[in-house]
Design a protein around this motif. Structure first.
Motif, short mmCIF file in Angstrom:
data_model
loop_
_atom_site.label_atom_id
_atom_site.label_comp_id
_atom_site.label_asym_id
_atom_site.label_seq_id
_atom_site.Cartn_x
_atom_site.Cartn_y
_atom_site.Cartn_z
N GLY A 182 138.65 53.22 -14.13
CA GLY A 182 139.47 54.23 -13.49
C GLY A 182 140.69 54.60 -14.32
O GLY A 182 141.16 55.73 -14.28
N LYS A 183 141.18 53.65 -15.09
CA LYS A 183 142.31 53.91 -16.00
C LYS A 183 141.81 54.31 -17.37
O LYS A 183 142.39 55.18 -18.02
CB LYS A 183 143.19 52.68 -16.12
N ALA A 184 140.74 53.68 -17.84
CA ALA A 184 140.24 53.94 -19.19
C ALA A 184 139.70 55.37 -19.32
O ALA A 184 139.92 56.02 -20.34
CB ALA A 184 139.14 52.94 -19.55
N TRP A 185 139.00 55.84 -18.29
CA TRP A 185 138.45 57.21 -18.31
C TRP A 185 138.26 57.68 -16.88
O TRP A 185 137.15 57.69 -16.35
CB TRP A 185 137.14 57.26 -19.09
N PRO A 186 139.35 58.08 -16.22
CA PRO A 186 139.27 58.47 -14.81
C PRO A 186 138.35 59.66 -14.57
O PRO A 186 137.73 59.75 -13.50
CB PRO A 186 140.72 58.80 -14.44
N GLN A 187 138.22 60.55 -15.53
CA GLN A 187 137.35 61.71 -15.37
C GLN A 187 135.89 61.30 -15.19
O GLN A 187 135.10 62.04 -14.61
CB GLN A 187 137.46 62.66 -16.57
N GLY A 188 135.52 60.14 -15.67
CA GLY A 188 134.15 59.66 -15.52
C GLY A 188 133.85 59.18 -14.11
O GLY A 188 132.72 59.32 -13.62
N LYS A 189 134.85 58.62 -13.43
CA LYS A 189 134.64 58.11 -12.08
C LYS A 189 134.81 59.19 -11.01
O LYS A 189 134.25 59.08 -9.93
CB LYS A 189 135.57 56.94 -11.81
N THR A 190 135.55 60.23 -11.32
CA THR A 190 135.83 61.27 -10.33
C THR A 190 134.56 61.87 -9.73
O THR A 190 134.46 61.98 -8.50
CB THR A 190 136.73 62.37 -10.95
N PRO A 191 133.55 62.25 -10.53
CA PRO A 191 132.32 62.80 -9.92
C PRO A 191 131.58 61.79 -9.04
O PRO A 191 130.98 62.17 -8.04
CB PRO A 191 131.46 63.21 -11.12
N LEU A 192 131.66 60.51 -9.40
CA LEU A 192 131.00 59.49 -8.59
C LEU A 192 131.71 59.31 -7.25
O LEU A 192 131.07 59.15 -6.21
CB LEU A 192 130.91 58.17 -9.36
N PHE A 193 133.04 59.38 -7.26
CA PHE A 193 133.78 59.37 -6.00
C PHE A 193 133.41 60.57 -5.15
O PHE A 193 133.25 60.47 -3.94
CB PHE A 193 135.30 59.36 -6.25
N ALA A 194 133.27 61.74 -5.78
CA ALA A 194 132.90 62.95 -5.05
C ALA A 194 131.50 62.82 -4.44
O ALA A 194 131.28 63.24 -3.29
CB ALA A 194 132.98 64.17 -5.96
N LEU A 195 130.56 62.25 -5.18
CA LEU A 195 129.21 62.03 -4.65
C LEU A 195 129.26 61.09 -3.46
O LEU A 195 128.63 61.35 -2.42
CB LEU A 195 128.29 61.47 -5.74
N THR A 196 130.01 60.01 -3.57
CA THR A 196 130.12 59.05 -2.47
C THR A 196 130.74 59.71 -1.24
O THR A 196 130.27 59.48 -0.11
CB THR A 196 130.95 57.83 -2.93
N ALA A 197 131.74 60.54 -1.43
CA ALA A 197 132.36 61.25 -0.31
C ALA A 197 131.38 62.23 0.31
O ALA A 197 131.29 62.35 1.54
CB ALA A 197 133.62 61.98 -0.78
N ALA A 198 130.61 62.93 -0.52
CA ALA A 198 129.61 63.88 0.00
C ALA A 198 128.56 63.16 0.84
O ALA A 198 128.14 63.66 1.89
CB ALA A 198 128.96 64.65 -1.15
N ILE A 199 128.14 62.00 0.40
CA ILE A 199 127.16 61.21 1.16
C ILE A 199 127.76 60.79 2.50
O ILE A 199 127.11 60.91 3.54
CB ILE A 199 126.70 59.98 0.34
N ALA A 200 129.01 60.33 2.48
CA ALA A 200 129.66 59.90 3.72
C ALA A 200 129.81 61.05 4.72
O ALA A 200 129.75 60.83 5.93
CB ALA A 200 131.03 59.30 3.40
N GLU A 201 129.96 62.26 4.20
CA GLU A 201 130.15 63.43 5.06
C GLU A 201 128.84 64.17 5.35
O GLU A 201 128.85 65.20 6.03
CB GLU A 201 131.15 64.38 4.39
#
Length: 153
Positions: free
Chosen positions: A9-28
């Protein structure tokens, strides 16, 4: 293990952002929370991601999942605790998680398709893919285990 190997998350936050978005989309997405919890725990068991197991078992308990079902999840085929729909999702979770063992069996897919329409199957598959991605990140990072607390509802 108390210290992470790397914090992606610190080393390359842009890499985790889409995965967080996917997880949020699944939850919703309307996918039953109990199914998502079972998917997350079972894949994390297979992938031996201690951080994810700690997180998702705590989240499942907070959402009302029983200790009995959580403890028996690793042996779900041998218990009467899971519905036919849940069994189909668990079998599909194992097939996708262990995809190198020969892919997704047609019978396993047909059993899931018997219980779920195509949009629901899409959400289920994406939930399985997402937790497998998180597991690989957790294991690689060696995330510290035990400190996670579920959000208060």
């Amino acid at each position: 293990m108390s210290n992470a190997r790397i914090n992606l998350g610190k080393a390359w936050p842009q890499g985790k952002t889409p995965l967080f978005a996917l997880t949020a989309a699944i939850a919703e997405s309307g996918l039953d929370r109990r199914l998502t919890d079972l998917i997350n725990i079972r894949a994390s068991q297979i992938n031996q991601c201690a951080f994810c197991l700690d997180m998702h078992t705590k989240d499942a308990r907070a959402a009302g999942e029983t200790e009995q079902r959580i403890y028996a999840l690793n042996a779900w085929r041998e218990t009467p605790f899971f519905t036919d729909e849940e069994r189909a999702v668990l079998a599909l979770t194992e097939e996708i998680t262990l995809i190198a063992d020969g892919g997704v069996d047609d019978e396993v897919w047909a059993a899931a398709a018997k219980h779920f329409d195509e949009p629901a199957l899409g959400r289920i598959v994406m939930a399985i893919v997402a937790i497998n991605a998180w597991n690989r990140l957790g294991v690689t990072q060696r995330l510290p285990v035990g400190g996670y607390q579920p959000a208060r509802s």
